[in-house]
Scaffold this motif. Structure first.
Motif, PDB file in Angstrom:
ATOM      1  N   ALA A  14      42.181  33.528  16.922  1.00  0.00           N
ATOM      2  CA  ALA A  14      41.054  33.223  17.804  1.00  0.00           C
ATOM      3  C   ALA A  14      41.533  32.143  18.760  1.00  0.00           C
ATOM      4  O   ALA A  14      41.892  31.049  18.329  1.00  0.00           O
ATOM      5  CB  ALA A  14      39.862  32.724  16.991  1.00  0.00           C
ATOM      6  N   LEU A  15      41.549  32.459  20.030  1.00  0.00           N
ATOM      7  CA  LEU A  15      42.081  31.511  21.014  1.00  0.00           C
ATOM      8  C   LEU A  15      40.998  30.715  21.721  1.00  0.00           C
ATOM      9  O   LEU A  15      41.244  30.104  22.749  1.00  0.00           O
ATOM     10  CB  LEU A  15      42.951  32.253  22.032  1.00  0.00           C
ATOM     11  CG  LEU A  15      44.292  32.734  21.486  1.00  0.00           C
ATOM     12  CD1 LEU A  15      45.003  33.624  22.501  1.00  0.00           C
ATOM     13  CD2 LEU A  15      45.177  31.569  21.087  1.00  0.00           C
ATOM     14  N   ILE A  92      43.861  37.643  34.443  1.00  0.00           N
ATOM     15  CA  ILE A  92      45.284  37.308  34.334  1.00  0.00           C
ATOM     16  C   ILE A  92      45.741  37.132  32.887  1.00  0.00           C
ATOM     17  O   ILE A  92      46.913  36.856  32.640  1.00  0.00           O
ATOM     18  CB  ILE A  92      45.624  36.045  35.150  1.00  0.00           C
ATOM     19  CG1 ILE A  92      44.773  34.856  34.714  1.00  0.00           C
ATOM     20  CG2 ILE A  92      45.476  36.313  36.635  1.00  0.00           C
ATOM     21  CD1 ILE A  92      45.176  33.536  35.343  1.00  0.00           C
ATOM     22  N   GLY A  93      44.837  37.279  31.911  1.00  0.00           N
ATOM     23  CA  GLY A  93      45.246  37.161  30.516  1.00  0.00           C
ATOM     24  C   GLY A  93      44.143  36.672  29.608  1.00  0.00           C
ATOM     25  O   GLY A  93      42.976  36.618  29.975  1.00  0.00           O
ATOM     26  N   ILE A 105      46.225  29.951  29.617  1.00  0.00           N
ATOM     27  CA  ILE A 105      46.128  31.400  29.738  1.00  0.00           C
ATOM     28  C   ILE A 105      47.368  32.006  29.088  1.00  0.00           C
ATOM     29  O   ILE A 105      48.491  31.564  29.354  1.00  0.00           O
ATOM     30  CB  ILE A 105      46.072  31.852  31.214  1.00  0.00           C
ATOM     31  CG1 ILE A 105      44.820  31.317  31.905  1.00  0.00           C
ATOM     32  CG2 ILE A 105      46.160  33.372  31.322  1.00  0.00           C
ATOM     33  CD1 ILE A 105      43.532  32.000  31.523  1.00  0.00           C
ATOM     34  N   PHE A 106      47.145  32.990  28.224  1.00  0.00           N
ATOM     35  CA  PHE A 106      48.259  33.730  27.628  1.00  0.00           C
ATOM     36  C   PHE A 106      48.335  35.055  28.361  1.00  0.00           C
ATOM     37  O   PHE A 106      47.502  35.933  28.186  1.00  0.00           O
ATOM     38  CB  PHE A 106      48.028  33.916  26.127  1.00  0.00           C
ATOM     39  CG  PHE A 106      49.261  34.327  25.379  1.00  0.00           C
ATOM     40  CD1 PHE A 106      50.394  33.539  25.392  1.00  0.00           C
ATOM     41  CD2 PHE A 106      49.283  35.504  24.665  1.00  0.00           C
ATOM     42  CE1 PHE A 106      51.533  33.906  24.695  1.00  0.00           C
ATOM     43  CE2 PHE A 106      50.420  35.885  23.962  1.00  0.00           C
ATOM     44  CZ  PHE A 106      51.554  35.089  23.975  1.00  0.00           C
ATOM     45  N   SER A 107      49.339  35.181  29.204  1.00  0.00           N
ATOM     46  CA  SER A 107      49.440  36.327  30.106  1.00  0.00           C
ATOM     47  C   SER A 107      50.121  37.514  29.434  1.00  0.00           C
ATOM     48  O   SER A 107      50.869  37.349  28.455  1.00  0.00           O
ATOM     49  CB  SER A 107      50.232  35.928  31.350  1.00  0.00           C
ATOM     50  OG  SER A 107      51.594  35.749  31.023  1.00  0.00           O
ATOM     51  N   PRO A 108      49.912  38.713  29.965  1.00  0.00           N
ATOM     52  CA  PRO A 108      50.624  39.884  29.455  1.00  0.00           C
ATOM     53  C   PRO A 108      52.145  39.717  29.540  1.00  0.00           C
ATOM     54  O   PRO A 108      52.860  40.101  28.610  1.00  0.00           O
ATOM     55  CB  PRO A 108      50.148  41.018  30.368  1.00  0.00           C
ATOM     56  CG  PRO A 108      48.824  40.570  30.873  1.00  0.00           C
ATOM     57  CD  PRO A 108      48.923  39.079  30.987  1.00  0.00           C
ATOM     58  N   TYR A 131      38.526  41.850  30.310  1.00  0.00           N
ATOM     59  CA  TYR A 131      39.674  42.213  31.152  1.00  0.00           C
ATOM     60  C   TYR A 131      40.963  42.416  30.362  1.00  0.00           C
ATOM     61  O   TYR A 131      42.055  42.383  30.924  1.00  0.00           O
ATOM     62  CB  TYR A 131      39.893  41.163  32.258  1.00  0.00           C
ATOM     63  CG  TYR A 131      38.635  40.819  33.008  1.00  0.00           C
ATOM     64  CD1 TYR A 131      38.053  41.732  33.887  1.00  0.00           C
ATOM     65  CD2 TYR A 131      37.990  39.601  32.820  1.00  0.00           C
ATOM     66  CE1 TYR A 131      36.878  41.432  34.561  1.00  0.00           C
ATOM     67  CE2 TYR A 131      36.807  39.299  33.488  1.00  0.00           C
ATOM     68  CZ  TYR A 131      36.259  40.223  34.352  1.00  0.00           C
ATOM     69  OH  TYR A 131      35.098  39.922  35.004  1.00  0.00           O
ATOM     70  N   SER A 132      40.860  42.645  29.063  1.00  0.00           N
ATOM     71  CA  SER A 132      42.058  42.758  28.222  1.00  0.00           C
ATOM     72  C   SER A 132      42.920  43.967  28.557  1.00  0.00           C
ATOM     73  O   SER A 132      44.086  44.037  28.144  1.00  0.00           O
ATOM     74  CB  SER A 132      41.679  42.755  26.745  1.00  0.00           C
ATOM     75  OG  SER A 132      40.638  43.673  26.477  1.00  0.00           O
TER      76      SER A 132
END
Length: 195
Positions: A14-15, A92-93, A105-108, A131-132
């Motif tokens: 869980a972020l 964006i993530g 932010i943890f981006s793709p 937006y996942s």
């Protein structure tokens, strides 16, 4: 790791500090570990949920450390990572936010680069966030299954602090994946439930 056996390694995170995400990540670990026989090979990074505040919290740093540890013990030729993330999302993530103690932010691209660097190629990625869908194209591959709560252009629902689940987590993890059906059938069921 058991040589000659396809072992699943489950990591749920869980972020965000909204309690719904912590509750969801903890129960998702139980469901996914049971489903994929990963007892003793699972890790939950979920933080406070309103009932307990002494649990390890999810953060980008703890997620990276958890993935690195899994990479150390798994056999990349036969084992599978099952990663479940739940949080708010942006185009964006995945959003990481824990009050004043953590944010980002943890981006793709960062997830892809991390998994590639660690040599984790066989993976089931389930990303529950608005937006996942932005994770699908960068992480797609012949040994990767990706399920997301929303497309790259849409939000998801149920991120209410009092809830035990987000809408997607409830439909996929709490209902569809508890049944003896294939992952593809579970994904279709969850999609219909959300619709």
């Amino acid at each position: 790791q058991r040589p000659g056996v396809v072992d699943a390694y489950v990591l749920t995170v869980a972020l965000d500090s909204d309690p719904v995400f912590a509750r969801e990540a903890r129960e998702a670990e139980r469901v996914l570990s049971r489903r994929y026989g990963a007892e003793g090979r699972s890790l939950v990074l979920a933080g406070p949920d309103g009932a307990r505040d002494d649990l390890p919290k999810g953060s980008i740093r703890s997620l990276l450390i958890g993935l690195a540890r899994i990479a150390e013990v798994m056999d990349p030729e036969e084992d599978v990572l099952v990663l479940y993330t739940t949080s708010h999302g942006a185009k964006i993530g995945i959003v990481n936010h824990y009050g004043d103690t953590g944010y980002g932010i943890f981006s793709p691209k960062r997830l892809k680069d991390t998994l590639d660097e660690l040599g984790i190629e066989r993976r089931l990625l389930i990303i529950s966030a608005c937006y996942s869908g932005v994770f699908v194209e960068p992480l797609a591959g012949p040994d990767t299954a990706i399920l997301t709560a929303a497309s790259a252009e849409r939000n998801s629902f149920g991120c209410v602090a009092e809830n035990d689940w987000t809408f997607y987590g409830d439909a996929l993890i709490n209902n569809a994946l508890r049944k003896p059906q294939s992952l593809a059938d579970a994904a279709r069921e969850a999609t219909l439930t959300i619709a």
